[in-house]
Design an enzyme around this catalytic site. Structure first.
Site, PDB file in Angstrom:
ATOM      1  CB  ILE A  25      -0.983   0.061   1.185  1.00 47.34           C
ATOM      2  CG1 ILE A  25      -0.234  -0.140   2.511  1.00 47.34           C
ATOM      3  CG2 ILE A  25      -2.129  -0.911   1.016  1.00 47.34           C
ATOM      4  CD1 ILE A  25      -1.021   0.346   3.713  1.00 47.34           C
ATOM      5  N   GLY A  26       2.100   1.137   0.238  1.00 48.75           N
ATOM      6  CA  GLY A  26       2.896   2.372   0.293  1.00 48.75           C
ATOM      7  C   GLY A  26       4.374   2.092   0.182  1.00 48.75           C
ATOM      8  CG  PHE A  30      15.938   4.352   2.849  1.00 46.78           C
ATOM      9  CD1 PHE A  30      16.934   4.101   1.926  1.00 46.78           C
ATOM     10  CD2 PHE A  30      15.791   5.645   3.340  1.00 46.78           C
ATOM     11  CE1 PHE A  30      17.775   5.102   1.498  1.00 46.78           C
ATOM     12  CE2 PHE A  30      16.630   6.652   2.911  1.00 46.78           C
ATOM     13  CZ  PHE A  30      17.627   6.381   1.979  1.00 46.78           C
ATOM     14  CB  ILE A  33       3.691   0.479   3.919  1.00 44.13           C
ATOM     15  CG1 ILE A  33       4.704   1.553   4.323  1.00 44.13           C
ATOM     16  CG2 ILE A  33       2.680   0.244   5.032  1.00 44.13           C
ATOM     17  CD1 ILE A  33       5.341   1.385   5.662  1.00 44.13           C
ATOM     18  CE  LYS A  49       9.186   2.327   7.718  1.00 43.53           C
ATOM     19  NZ  LYS A  49       9.179   3.635   8.346  1.00 43.53           N
ATOM     20  CG  ASP A 142      12.192  12.734   8.208  1.00 44.37           C
ATOM     21  OD1 ASP A 142      12.277  13.809   7.588  1.00 44.37           O
ATOM     22  OD2 ASP A 142      12.087  11.636   7.635  1.00 44.37           O
TER      23      ASP A 142
END
Ligand SMILES: Nc1ncnc2c1ncn2[C@@H]1O[C@H](COP(=O)(O)OP(=O)(O)OP(=O)(O)O)[C@@H](O)[C@H]1O
Length: 498
Positions: A25-26, A30, A33, A49, A142
């Site tokens: 899905i994502g 690096f 997902i 992940k 981040d």
């Protein structure tokens, strides 16, 4: 993800004996997902992940430990289920959550900046996440829109969670004291939102997360940051120069023309006062940001107009804001009425001009009140306004960039001219010192030949870089340690993904 075409997991694959992969899905820079479900409870869908092994330092194990540590300490992170190795890959199983905040930008009403109410709401929610994250002892390092994602559940209960702790760092010890700063750190973050200290390789603190938050909020409201182009093009030097210009020297220019500019300015000015170890005053930041939306807050409004001192100054500001459409007609009218429509302006001419403006505004307000505007019309009108404002800002940002470029070129020209002058002086000196017939006292003239002249070359100096010592924070045993010690080889990642 660097290797975009390659899927690290396949649909149907069983992970850690319990989680069956559904689909991808994502993708991050690096990691990838996936969704998966629990074979023991098939209604439980989770997110996986996965990080592929690479020559760069892995961060997912650290991220898993941070997520685990935050489970009881913050309600603004997703649920942790598991982490471990699956083949060569490291995986983290966590609660499946929804869209990330970048989706706000893709909405049809966000072409020229996210509407103010949405930007402010997002800003407040990010603030809640950060306050809780910081109080749990970590700094994120981040902060960007894609690192906030909506929780699941009923629409009314949705809130943003903070995600992606790969670059997070323990900032407070178990006793609550601040980890001492290292002399030098490496760049951490995303160029678009990184604080100036991150660019300068200084140790980051809570204040730096807040600077990133501030940039992000301004980015949502403005539609783009003054250094957007350069951050995307990875012109590091220009990004830093522009950030210095806007955040350190001309904060007012970054917020100029924005709704609630003075509150936004106040936030920036407050952030400028924070020291490394300081805990930000989140309540103050929240109050300022809320005030941004509250354009017509009578108390704040009058405080601002009172501060202008003279009626003349108020009248000038009033006309300027009317021209720049910086305040709603309703608010302008309220101000005009509060100060008796500036009737004591003295000079009749400007008074008449002003009165004419006030009448126009008055007419507009009463017409607007009567006119029926469809939702679409209202949206179009707002979009047009925001578009115009954005073009103006872009123009002004571009002028700043150009003037900085011109100043830089001028500096370079001056430097080149100075260097040429120095070179000429050196040559002149060399010519003067070069061997030539000399007359020694009491002797007959002797001629020294060039061959006899001694030339000295400066000894080559070789410097070996001083060994870097990294102050390792003394953290209580059992607390997750950041993966990035400056003593270890590190991922070549400097998240310039804007
Ligand atoms: N628990 C989750 N549930 C659903 N989607 C998620 C979850 N975690 C992350 N995502 C989605 O995947 C995207 C990438 O995740 P994440 O930011 O953690 O990866 P990353 O590799 O660290 O990214 P980057 O380094 O590019 O910031 C997120 O922006 C989010 O949209």
């Amino acid at each position: 993800m660097q290797n975009e075409e390659k899927n690290l997991l396949l649909a149907g694959e069983l992970l850690l004996g319990r989680w069956k992969v559904i689909e991808k899905i994502g993708e991050g820079t690096f990691s990838q997902i996936y969704t998966a479900f629990d074979v023991q409870n098939t209604s439980l869908k989770v997110a996986v992940k996965v990080e592929a092994p690479s020559e760069m330092k892995p961060v997912l194990e650290w991220e898993s430990q941070v997520l685990l540590a935050l489970q009881k300490r913050s309600p603004y992170v997703c649920k942790y289920y598991h982490h471990g190795k699956h083949g060569d890959n490291f995986i983290l199983i966590m609660e499946l959550i929804g869209d990330n905040m970048s989706k706000l930008r893709g909405a049809p009403d966000a072409t020229h900046g996210v509407p103010l109410s949405k930007s402010v709401a997002a800003g407040i929610q990010m603030l809640d996440c950060l306050e809780s994250f910081h109080n749990a002892g970590f700094i994120h390092r981040d902060i960007k829109a894609s690192n906030f994602a909506l929780s699941n559940g009923p629409v009314t209960n949705k809130k943003y969670f903070v995600i992606d702790f790969g670059l997070s760092k323990q900032h407070l010890t178990a006793e609550g004291t601040v980890v001492p700063p290292r002399e030098k750190a490496e760049f951490r973050g995303t160029s678009m939102y990184a604080s100036l200290r991150a660019h300068r390789r200084e140790e980051l603190g809570r204040r730096d997360d807040m600077w990133s938050w501030y940039y992000l909020v301004l980015d949502l409201i403005r539609g783009e940051l003054p250094w957007a182009f350069d951050a995307q093009k990875k012109n590091r030097e220009v990004v830093v120069e522009l950030k210095e210009y806007y955040s350190e020297q001309h904060l007012n220019r970054m917020v100029d023309g924005l709704p609630g500019a003075r509150h936004l300015l106040k936030i920036g000015q407050y952030l400028q006062t924070l020291a490394y170890a300081d805990a930000p005053n989140y309540a103050l930041l929240r109050k300022c940001l809320k005030a941004v939306e509250d354009k017509d807050d009578e108390e704040l409004l009058l405080e601002e107009w009172e501060a202008m001192g003279t009626t003349k100054a108020r009248a000038a500001t009033w006309t300027e804001r009317l021209a720049k459409e910086q305040m709603s007609d309703e608010t302008l009218l309220k101000v005009a009425k509060h100060y008796g429509s500036f009737f004591d302006l003295g000079d009749i001419k400007p008074l008449l001009v002003l009165q004419e403006h006030i009448w126009k505004v008055e007419r507009r307000v009463s017409k607007n009140a009567l006119a029926f505007q469809t939702f679409g019309e209202r949206r179009m009108r707002e979009q047009r306004k925001r578009h115009e404002a954005m073009l103006k800002r872009r123009d002004s940002d571009m002028r700043v960039r150009e003037s900085m470029g011109a100043a830089k070129r001028l500096r370079q020209q001056h430097e080149a001219a100075r260097e040429a002058a120095r070179e000429a002086a050196r040559a002149k000196e060399a010519a003067r010192d070069s061997p030539r017939p000399t007359r020694e006292e009491g002797t007959t003239p002797v001629v020294t030949t060039p061959a006899a002249a001694t030339t000295t070359t400066p000894a080559a100096t070789t410097t070996t870089p001083a060994a870097t010592t990294t102050e390792q924070a003394s953290l209580p045993t059992g607390t997750p340690q950041p993966p990035e010690s400056d003593l270890q080889p590190r991922r070549k990642r400097s998240r310039w993904d804007a």
